[in-house]
Design an enzyme around this catalytic site. Structure first.
Site, PDB file in Angstrom:
ATOM      1  N   ASP A  45      -1.107  -6.602  -5.452  1.00 35.16           N
ATOM      2  CA  ASP A  45      -1.395  -5.396  -4.681  1.00 35.16           C
ATOM      3  C   ASP A  45      -0.136  -4.887  -3.994  1.00 35.16           C
ATOM      4  O   ASP A  45       0.836  -5.623  -3.812  1.00 35.16           O
ATOM      5  CB  ASP A  45      -2.438  -5.689  -3.603  1.00 35.16           C
ATOM      6  CG  ASP A  45      -3.840  -5.851  -4.172  1.00 35.16           C
ATOM      7  OD1 ASP A  45      -4.038  -5.520  -5.345  1.00 35.16           O
ATOM      8  OD2 ASP A  45      -4.720  -6.319  -3.423  1.00 35.16           O
ATOM      9  N   LYS A  66      -3.837  -0.069  -4.826  1.00 40.09           N
ATOM     10  CA  LYS A  66      -4.583   1.141  -4.522  1.00 40.09           C
ATOM     11  C   LYS A  66      -3.904   1.817  -3.335  1.00 40.09           C
ATOM     12  O   LYS A  66      -3.870   1.260  -2.240  1.00 40.09           O
ATOM     13  CB  LYS A  66      -6.040   0.827  -4.198  1.00 40.09           C
ATOM     14  CG  LYS A  66      -6.799   0.133  -5.329  1.00 40.09           C
ATOM     15  CD  LYS A  66      -8.215  -0.210  -4.888  1.00 40.09           C
ATOM     16  CE  LYS A  66      -9.012  -0.845  -6.025  1.00 40.09           C
ATOM     17  NZ  LYS A  66      -8.501  -2.189  -6.367  1.00 40.09           N
ATOM     18  N   MET A 181      -8.431  -0.277   7.893  1.00 41.46           N
ATOM     19  CA  MET A 181      -8.584   0.920   7.047  1.00 41.46           C
ATOM     20  C   MET A 181      -9.286   2.062   7.793  1.00 41.46           C
ATOM     21  O   MET A 181     -10.064   2.811   7.210  1.00 41.46           O
ATOM     22  CB  MET A 181      -9.352   0.568   5.763  1.00 41.46           C
ATOM     23  CG  MET A 181      -8.678  -0.481   4.924  1.00 41.46           C
ATOM     24  SD  MET A 181      -9.639  -1.020   3.482  1.00 41.46           S
ATOM     25  CE  MET A 181     -10.833  -2.111   4.286  1.00 41.46           C
TER      26      MET A 181
END
Length: 263
Positions: A45, A66, A181
């Site tokens: 990641d 992502k 997030m």
């Protein structure tokens, strides 16, 4: 000095899920480091400690990160790659930021491998939800102040049909609130927390780039944090801590007195 070996030699045809910690390679566990060194294929990641990839010069390295509003590899594709490389007889490592089982979708990857008959093992990582505040000098629990903490994802806005969180209940739970997030929706999150009972002057701290050389901390209040983040140009990744401990200055406050009931 020798250490107990949690991680035996990786086995061809298997997948190992490695939690990479909050970003600094020094916070990767010894077992995780060893797994990376043995891997034939590493799927990593963007928040993984990528510097450690240099320790596996012969491994195939596949970026599957992502990026909000940018590069995006669907989870289904990641699952397919894990299974395909393992079935080819390779030793596969899935290297993530934080811990694979804390908003890392490690459970989904395990299920996909299990359905395909691919053995999986897990090497836990230091979760950023705890490490980030800690590196900023914020204890998520503190005697006589708070007895617990709650970690939630803020990637879905309050009121969105996909949201499974009751922000009003979270406001009344009496624990430190750690929001991962949550940058994009902090204004609505703050409004819902205040509507749920938290006061406008509740301390808030936002930790950016935790453990990395450019780590920074923004301190504010629940009523003002959205505007403060906008003025400072806060972008993900960032960890938001809501609660009295976010306003605690460990350098300039006295330790709580020890009481007879303490152990």
């Amino acid at each position: 000095m020798t250490f107990p070996r949690y991680a035996p030699d990786l086995v061809p045809g298997t997948v190992t899920l490695v939690g990479g910690g909050p970003g600094d390679p020094g916070l990767l566990t010894l077992a995780g480091f060893e797994a990376v060194r043995q891997a034939d294929v590493i799927l990593y990641d963007r928040l993984a400690p990528t510097a450690v990839l240099d320790e596996a010069p012969g491994a195939q390295k596949i970026r599957v990160g992502k990026v909000p509003g940018g590069e995006y590899v669907p989870q289904e594709r990641i699952n397919e790659l894990l299974v395909a490389h393992a079935r080819a007889g390779e030793r596969v490592v899935r290297l993530k930021g934080g811990d694979s089982f804390v908003f890392g979708r490690g459970g989904e990857e395990w299920q996909a491998c299990a359905a395909a008959g691919v053995p999986v093992r897990i090497i836990p990582g230091v979760t950023s939800s705890v490490a980030g505040p800690e590196l900023a000098g914020i204890p998520l629990t503190h005697r006589h102040m708070v007895q617990g903490f709650t970690v939630v994802s803020g990637h879905v806005a309050p009121g969105d049909s996909r949201s499974e969180l009751d922000w009003g209940q979270l406001a009344r739970c009496g624990t430190t609130l750690v929001i991962l997030m949550g940058v994009a929706h902090i204004q609505q999150i703050s409004a819902d927390l205040m509507a749920g009972g938290l006061t406008a002057d509740t301390p808030v701290a936002v930790i950016r780039q935790a453990s990395l050389p450019d780590q920074s901390v923004l301190t504010s209040t629940l009523a003002e944090v959205a505007d403060a983040m906008a003025r400072s140009g806060v972008r993900p990744p960032a960890i938001t801590v809501v609660g009295d401990v976010a306003g605690l200055d460990l350098d300039h406050t006295e330790a709580a007195d020890r009481t007879p009931s303490d152990h």
